[in-house]
Design an enzyme around this catalytic site. Structure first.
Site, PDB file in Angstrom:
ATOM      1  N   ASN A  60     -35.392 -12.647   4.696  1.00 23.07           N
ATOM      2  CA  ASN A  60     -37.351 -12.863   5.445  1.00 23.07           C
ATOM      3  C   ASN A  60     -36.755 -13.901   5.974  1.00 23.07           C
ATOM      4  O   ASN A  60     -35.699 -14.716   6.266  1.00 23.07           O
ATOM      5  CB  ASN A  60     -38.211 -13.266   4.770  1.00 23.07           C
ATOM      6  CG  ASN A  60     -39.407 -12.594   5.634  1.00 23.07           C
ATOM      7  OD1 ASN A  60     -39.625 -12.972   7.067  1.00 23.07           O
ATOM      8  ND2 ASN A  60     -40.683 -13.001   5.102  1.00 23.07           N
ATOM      9  N   HIS A  90     -18.270 -27.800  -4.825  1.00 19.75           N
ATOM     10  CA  HIS A  90     -16.987 -28.782  -5.231  1.00 19.75           C
ATOM     11  C   HIS A  90     -16.649 -29.164  -6.279  1.00 19.75           C
ATOM     12  O   HIS A  90     -17.786 -29.317  -7.177  1.00 19.75           O
ATOM     13  CB  HIS A  90     -17.203 -29.825  -4.140  1.00 19.75           C
ATOM     14  CG  HIS A  90     -17.906 -29.749  -2.773  1.00 19.75           C
ATOM     15  ND1 HIS A  90     -16.388 -29.314  -1.250  1.00 19.75           N
ATOM     16  CD2 HIS A  90     -18.762 -29.922  -1.715  1.00 19.75           C
ATOM     17  CE1 HIS A  90     -17.377 -28.523  -0.676  1.00 19.75           C
ATOM     18  NE2 HIS A  90     -18.602 -29.209  -0.555  1.00 19.75           N
ATOM     19  N   ALA A 138     -42.523 -20.115  -5.229  1.00 19.13           N
ATOM     20  CA  ALA A 138     -41.619 -20.210  -4.135  1.00 19.13           C
ATOM     21  C   ALA A 138     -41.117 -21.810  -4.420  1.00 19.13           C
ATOM     22  O   ALA A 138     -42.045 -22.449  -5.265  1.00 19.13           O
ATOM     23  CB  ALA A 138     -42.847 -20.167  -3.139  1.00 19.13           C
ATOM     24  N   LYS A 161     -43.349 -17.408 -17.390  1.00 17.90           N
ATOM     25  CA  LYS A 161     -44.378 -16.023 -18.213  1.00 17.90           C
ATOM     26  C   LYS A 161     -43.029 -14.961 -18.139  1.00 17.90           C
ATOM     27  O   LYS A 161     -42.389 -14.471 -17.362  1.00 17.90           O
ATOM     28  CB  LYS A 161     -45.152 -16.337 -16.934  1.00 17.90           C
ATOM     29  CG  LYS A 161     -46.277 -14.688 -17.544  1.00 17.90           C
ATOM     30  CD  LYS A 161     -47.146 -14.744 -15.842  1.00 17.90           C
ATOM     31  CE  LYS A 161     -47.959 -13.416 -16.666  1.00 17.90           C
ATOM     32  NZ  LYS A 161     -48.858 -13.636 -15.255  1.00 17.90           N
TER      33      LYS A 161
END
Length: 170
Positions: A60, A90, A138, A161
């Site tokens: 998206n 790094h 999110a 969960k």
């Protein structure tokens, strides 16, 4: 020069004026290994053509895929907006100057397995494998591999969960 040319082409391909279907075709011609049904929305930054996307995958808007090492996105994966997938990191020194230019970049592949879903604004760090059927919440920051069919959330992301798997979908 080759990296510079890729950046110019990538800037053009990010445009909302380029249809996602056309974007897929052009990226395939530039060496990205994308299934014909894969789609990348506008304003997605691809640092290189080291990307593999399977069937019915989608990345998206405003996502960032750095491209230092391969990014493998298996079939039926959805990547939400503003997601960052990083493959470059790094090593550090034991002096006060932790990193020098000559130390270069360490590249580690990222794999997102079949059927997973990465939520808006999540960050996936180098070397991580997202197991099959996972949901990354999110804003989660994934720093290590996940186990299959789990919901992962937080910073660092933790399994919060177990997700159900029915017989007909297994």
């Amino acid at each position: 020069m080759r990296d510079y040319l890729w950046k110019i082409i990538n800037s053009i391909l990010q445009s909302p004026l380029v249809h996602p279907y056309i974007r897929t075709i052009l990226l395939r011609r530039l060496g990205a290994n994308l299934d014909k049904s894969a789609r990348i929305a506008e304003n997605v930054y691809l640092g290189s053509n080291k990307i593999i996307m399977g069937k019915h995958t989608f990345v998206n808007v405003w996502s960032f895929l750095d491209g230092n090492a391969p990014i493998i996105i298996e079939d039926y994966v959805r990547v939400g907006p503003y997601v960052k997938i990083l493959t470059g990191t790094h090593s550090y020194r034991h002096s006060v100057i932790r990193r020098r230019t000559e130390d270069g970049t360490v590249a580690k592949e990222v794999v997102i397995k079949k059927g997973s879903w990465v939520g808006m604004g999540a960050i996936i760090l180098p070397g991580v494998t997202i197991a099959e059927g996972c949901i990354i919440a999110a804003g989660a920051v994934v720093i290590k591999d996940t186990e299959p069919n789990g919901l992962y959330a937080g910073n660092p992301a933790k399994r919060v969960k177990d997700l159900p798997v029915t017989e007909d979908e297994a």
